[in-house]
Design a protein around this motif. Structure first.
Motif, PDB file in Angstrom:
ATOM      1  N   SER A 232       0.834  -1.215   0.000  1.00  8.49           N
ATOM      2  CA  SER A 232       0.000   0.000   0.000  1.00  8.49           C
ATOM      3  C   SER A 232       0.863   1.257   0.000  1.00  8.49           C
ATOM      4  O   SER A 232       0.484   2.286  -0.581  1.00  8.49           O
ATOM      5  CB  SER A 232      -0.953   0.006   1.199  1.00  8.49           C
ATOM      6  OG  SER A 232      -0.235   0.024   2.426  1.00  8.49           O
ATOM      7  N   PHE A 233       2.049   1.206   0.633  1.00  4.69           N
ATOM      8  CA  PHE A 233       2.937   2.370   0.619  1.00  4.69           C
ATOM      9  C   PHE A 233       3.507   2.590  -0.787  1.00  4.69           C
ATOM     10  O   PHE A 233       3.562   3.721  -1.282  1.00  4.69           O
ATOM     11  CB  PHE A 233       4.080   2.185   1.619  1.00  4.69           C
ATOM     12  CG  PHE A 233       4.918   3.412   1.815  1.00  4.69           C
ATOM     13  CD1 PHE A 233       4.504   4.428   2.667  1.00  4.69           C
ATOM     14  CD2 PHE A 233       6.118   3.573   1.128  1.00  4.69           C
ATOM     15  CE1 PHE A 233       5.261   5.579   2.842  1.00  4.69           C
ATOM     16  CE2 PHE A 233       6.892   4.719   1.306  1.00  4.69           C
ATOM     17  CZ  PHE A 233       6.461   5.722   2.162  1.00  4.69           C
ATOM     18  N   ILE A 234       3.905   1.496  -1.436  1.00  2.91           N
ATOM     19  CA  ILE A 234       4.414   1.621  -2.804  1.00  2.91           C
ATOM     20  C   ILE A 234       3.315   2.131  -3.734  1.00  2.91           C
ATOM     21  O   ILE A 234       3.574   2.901  -4.673  1.00  2.91           O
ATOM     22  CB  ILE A 234       4.953   0.265  -3.302  1.00  2.91           C
ATOM     23  CG1 ILE A 234       6.199  -0.120  -2.499  1.00  2.91           C
ATOM     24  CG2 ILE A 234       5.269   0.302  -4.799  1.00  2.91           C
ATOM     25  CD1 ILE A 234       6.736  -1.505  -2.813  1.00  2.91           C
ATOM     26  N   ALA A 235       2.073   1.752  -3.463  1.00  2.00           N
ATOM     27  CA  ALA A 235       0.954   2.126  -4.335  1.00  2.00           C
ATOM     28  C   ALA A 235       0.520   3.580  -4.159  1.00  2.00           C
ATOM     29  O   ALA A 235      -0.207   4.112  -5.015  1.00  2.00           O
ATOM     30  CB  ALA A 235      -0.232   1.197  -4.079  1.00  2.00           C
ATOM     31  N   LYS A 236       0.937   4.242  -3.089  1.00  2.00           N
ATOM     32  CA  LYS A 236       0.537   5.633  -2.880  1.00  2.00           C
ATOM     33  C   LYS A 236       1.066   6.520  -4.008  1.00  2.00           C
ATOM     34  O   LYS A 236       2.121   6.237  -4.589  1.00  2.00           O
ATOM     35  CB  LYS A 236       1.075   6.143  -1.534  1.00  2.00           C
ATOM     36  CG  LYS A 236       0.362   5.579  -0.322  1.00  2.00           C
ATOM     37  CD  LYS A 236       0.954   6.151   0.962  1.00  2.00           C
ATOM     38  CE  LYS A 236       0.239   5.601   2.186  1.00  2.00           C
ATOM     39  NZ  LYS A 236       0.819   6.140   3.453  1.00  2.00           N
ATOM     40  N   PRO A 237       0.347   7.611  -4.329  1.00  2.00           N
ATOM     41  CA  PRO A 237       0.801   8.519  -5.391  1.00  2.00           C
ATOM     42  C   PRO A 237       2.168   9.106  -5.063  1.00  2.00           C
ATOM     43  O   PRO A 237       2.567   9.197  -3.895  1.00  2.00           O
ATOM     44  CB  PRO A 237      -0.281   9.598  -5.418  1.00  2.00           C
ATOM     45  CG  PRO A 237      -1.456   8.994  -4.743  1.00  2.00           C
ATOM     46  CD  PRO A 237      -0.919   8.030  -3.734  1.00  2.00           C
ATOM     47  N   GLU A 238       2.897   9.495  -6.088  1.00  2.00           N
ATOM     48  CA  GLU A 238       4.194  10.127  -5.883  1.00  2.00           C
ATOM     49  C   GLU A 238       4.024  11.366  -5.002  1.00  2.00           C
ATOM     50  O   GLU A 238       3.083  12.116  -5.142  1.00  2.00           O
ATOM     51  CB  GLU A 238       4.810  10.515  -7.229  1.00  2.00           C
ATOM     52  CG  GLU A 238       5.237   9.302  -8.053  1.00  2.00           C
ATOM     53  CD  GLU A 238       5.993   9.712  -9.297  1.00  2.00           C
ATOM     54  OE1 GLU A 238       6.561  10.825  -9.309  1.00  2.00           O
ATOM     55  OE2 GLU A 238       6.023   8.924 -10.253  1.00  2.00           O
ATOM     56  N   GLY A 243       3.797   5.617  -6.533  1.00  2.00           N
ATOM     57  CA  GLY A 243       2.883   5.528  -7.674  1.00  2.00           C
ATOM     58  C   GLY A 243       2.781   4.132  -8.254  1.00  2.00           C
ATOM     59  O   GLY A 243       2.667   3.960  -9.477  1.00  2.00           O
ATOM     60  N   SER A 244       2.844   3.107  -7.391  1.00  2.00           N
ATOM     61  CA  SER A 244       2.744   1.682  -7.766  1.00  2.00           C
ATOM     62  C   SER A 244       3.953   1.163  -8.535  1.00  2.00           C
ATOM     63  O   SER A 244       3.925   0.056  -9.075  1.00  2.00           O
ATOM     64  CB  SER A 244       1.466   1.412  -8.583  1.00  2.00           C
ATOM     65  OG  SER A 244       0.315   1.642  -7.802  1.00  2.00           O
ATOM     66  N   ILE A 245       5.041   1.950  -8.585  1.00  7.50           N
ATOM     67  CA  ILE A 245       6.252   1.536  -9.280  1.00  7.50           C
ATOM     68  C   ILE A 245       7.326   1.175  -8.245  1.00  7.50           C
ATOM     69  O   ILE A 245       7.636   1.974  -7.358  1.00  7.50           O
ATOM     70  CB  ILE A 245       6.790   2.655 -10.199  1.00  7.50           C
ATOM     71  CG1 ILE A 245       5.734   3.059 -11.223  1.00  7.50           C
ATOM     72  CG2 ILE A 245       8.077   2.200 -10.887  1.00  7.50           C
ATOM     73  CD1 ILE A 245       5.323   1.961 -12.173  1.00  7.50           C
ATOM     74  N   ILE A 246       7.886  -0.023  -8.362  1.00 10.87           N
ATOM     75  CA  ILE A 246       8.922  -0.448  -7.420  1.00 10.87           C
ATOM     76  C   ILE A 246      10.187   0.371  -7.655  1.00 10.87           C
ATOM     77  O   ILE A 246      10.703   0.423  -8.780  1.00 10.87           O
ATOM     78  CB  ILE A 246       9.210  -1.952  -7.568  1.00 10.87           C
ATOM     79  CG1 ILE A 246       7.977  -2.756  -7.156  1.00 10.87           C
ATOM     80  CG2 ILE A 246      10.418  -2.368  -6.723  1.00 10.87           C
ATOM     81  CD1 ILE A 246       8.129  -4.246  -7.324  1.00 10.87           C
ATOM     82  N   GLY A 382       0.135  -4.375  -8.919  1.00 13.67           N
ATOM     83  CA  GLY A 382      -1.290  -4.317  -9.232  1.00 13.67           C
ATOM     84  C   GLY A 382      -2.105  -3.625  -8.148  1.00 13.67           C
ATOM     85  O   GLY A 382      -1.580  -2.882  -7.312  1.00 13.67           O
ATOM     86  N   LYS A 383      -3.401  -3.926  -8.142  1.00 15.54           N
ATOM     87  CA  LYS A 383      -4.307  -3.341  -7.156  1.00 15.54           C
ATOM     88  C   LYS A 383      -4.091  -3.993  -5.790  1.00 15.54           C
ATOM     89  O   LYS A 383      -3.993  -5.207  -5.681  1.00 15.54           O
ATOM     90  CB  LYS A 383      -5.757  -3.530  -7.602  1.00 15.54           C
ATOM     91  CG  LYS A 383      -6.785  -2.904  -6.671  1.00 15.54           C
ATOM     92  CD  LYS A 383      -8.203  -3.150  -7.179  1.00 15.54           C
ATOM     93  CE  LYS A 383      -9.233  -2.553  -6.220  1.00 15.54           C
ATOM     94  NZ  LYS A 383     -10.624  -2.804  -6.690  1.00 15.54           N
ATOM     95  N   ILE A 384      -4.053  -3.151  -4.755  1.00 15.25           N
ATOM     96  CA  ILE A 384      -3.748  -3.648  -3.407  1.00 15.25           C
ATOM     97  C   ILE A 384      -5.024  -3.706  -2.569  1.00 15.25           C
ATOM     98  O   ILE A 384      -5.754  -2.720  -2.459  1.00 15.25           O
ATOM     99  CB  ILE A 384      -2.713  -2.734  -2.705  1.00 15.25           C
ATOM    100  CG1 ILE A 384      -1.512  -2.492  -3.621  1.00 15.25           C
ATOM    101  CG2 ILE A 384      -2.293  -3.343  -1.384  1.00 15.25           C
ATOM    102  CD1 ILE A 384      -0.854  -3.738  -4.135  1.00 15.25           C
TER     103      ILE A 384
END
Length: 415
Positions: A232-238, A243-246, A382-384
């Protein structure tokens, strides 16, 4: 005052002694071959202690001819004119079904069942079925003189009891297949609880309180919490996340906390491999969950939420390392919780059929010692969604009441 009536159907006829002719497996004639097989398999394979103990007891008592037919209507008919009115004894016939069901699946069944040099046979069962798989079935195969694949590894459990008593289908006490499905508790939760409570060395008990504790504390607060916090932290917006990018892990090789975690996880995975090779399933599951606990401790100690602004490089390293640990957990827990593993890989946006190999030819787990390298940078997840939801007290109380006994008996007790 409560009166309980038991109705029994009693035959009014007089017992009659009748002569009958049966087929026997001449175990004494196979004694030398059987003992040689048992000595070799139990020494080179993984045999649970109760399997060894039960098999030894049969041998010490002395092998006797074993009847393999019954005067019954239901069962597999004996393919012989003289015995056409008889059926095979189920524990002579049932193991042969392992071979026949393979033959029904593929015409190349001999690649599994007549290829002992290249195939290892593992069998799992309750301890009361051990002698049929370590004595009777091997004897039947050895007696043919053909090159069969014989069982090498056997994992036999002790008994699983229910709450403070025993399971009883006739009395409606306990949870059985359809009952478990009707609770709407996910199948993987059942798998986790039963495997973590597997009676490998002594009898164990299923309890609703135990299921609730395992679910809420170990699956929800440990495993689920770690994975959700990372993804969920990785998925947060920049600006708040990635922004979901590793992200890349620019200082992983010199980051002390990540290096320490990698060393700990590498050691745990080696222990996991050793446990699984020895069919110590309960221990293997416990080790996998210990890796999740290490991941949670790593997140807390790193204080990644502060690093995001104060030390971006270290935060990125922590996140890339952690997402690698998430991937490790999905792979390690797949034998125990396949649906969970599939869900995690879906959230990671990774193919479920492409798993890493933890061990090389020497059985060493080098890849796991660099978790930050397991998933490439710039990979989009993907979606978390949360993987587990709390199992509440009222639900547990309802299940405990529902499966305490048959409705008729509960009504009788209430009156």
């Amino acid at each position: 005052m409560c009166l309980t009536f038991t109705i029994r159907q009693v035959c009014e006829g007089i017992p009659v002694v009748r002569d009958t002719d049966h087929l026997f497996l001449e175990l004494p004639l196979l004694k030398e071959k059987l003992e040689k097989y048992i000595d070799e398999a139990s020494a080179t394979g993984s045999w649970s202690q109760n399997a060894v103990r039960i098999t030894d007891a049969w041998l010490k008592e002395g092998l006797k001819p074993r009847c393999i037919t019954r005067d019954l209507k239901w069962g597999v008919p004996v393919p012989h004119e003289k015995y056409k009115d008889k059926v095979f004894y189920v524990w002579f016939d049932a193991p042969i079904g392992y071979i026949s069901i393979t033959a029904c699946y593929t015409p190349e069944w001999e690649k599994w069942w007549k290829n002992p040099e290249n195939v290892e046979l593992y069998q799992f069962m309750g301890k009361d079925n051990v002698p049929f798989h370590t004595v009777m079935f091997p004897s039947a195969l050895l007696g043919t003189g053909e090159n069969w694949t014989l069982m090498k590894n056997i994992s036999a459990t002790e008994y699983l009891n229910y709450e403070s008593g025993k399971f009883s289908k006739t009395k409606g006490i306990g949870v059985f297949g359809n009952d478990a499905k009707a609770t709407n508790i996910p199948a993987d939760v059942w798998r986790y609880y039963l495997l973590s409570n597997r009676p490998e060395a002594s009898d164990a008990a299923f309890t609703w309180g135990g299921l609730q504790i395992k679910h809420n504390n170990e699956l929800l607060k440990n495993l689920g919490n770690f994975i959700y916090r990372v993804l969920s932290f990785i998925a947060k917006p920049e600006g708040a996340g990635y922004g979901s990018i590793i992200p890349e892990a620019p200082n992983a090789d010199i980051h002390p906390l990540s290096q320490s975690l990698a060393e700990t996880i590498g050691n745990l995975i080696q222990q996991y491999i050793d446990a699984m090779d020895k069919v110590k399933l309960k221990q293997g599951l416990k080790i996998a969950m210990a890796i999740s606990s290490e991941g949670n401790a790593y997140l807390q100690e790193s204080q990644f939420w502060k690093l995001y602004k104060q030390d971006p490089a270290s935060c990125a390293t922590v996140m890339k390392t952690s997402v690698g640990v998430v991937y490790l957990l999905a792979c390690l827990l797949e034998p125990f919780m396949p649906s969970f593993s599939k869900d995690v890989l879906q959230q990671l946006n990774l193919c479920p059929n492409e798993h890493i190999s933890f061990a090389d030819e020497k059985g060493e787990s080098d890849k796991a010692k660099r978790p930050w390298d397991l998933i490439p940078s710039n990979h989009r997840i993907g979606k978390i969604v949360p993987l587990f939801t709390e199992l509440k007290d009222d639900a547990v109380g309802s299940f405990r009441e529902t499966f305490a006994g048959s409705q008729a008996e509960r009504n009788a007790r209430a009156n």
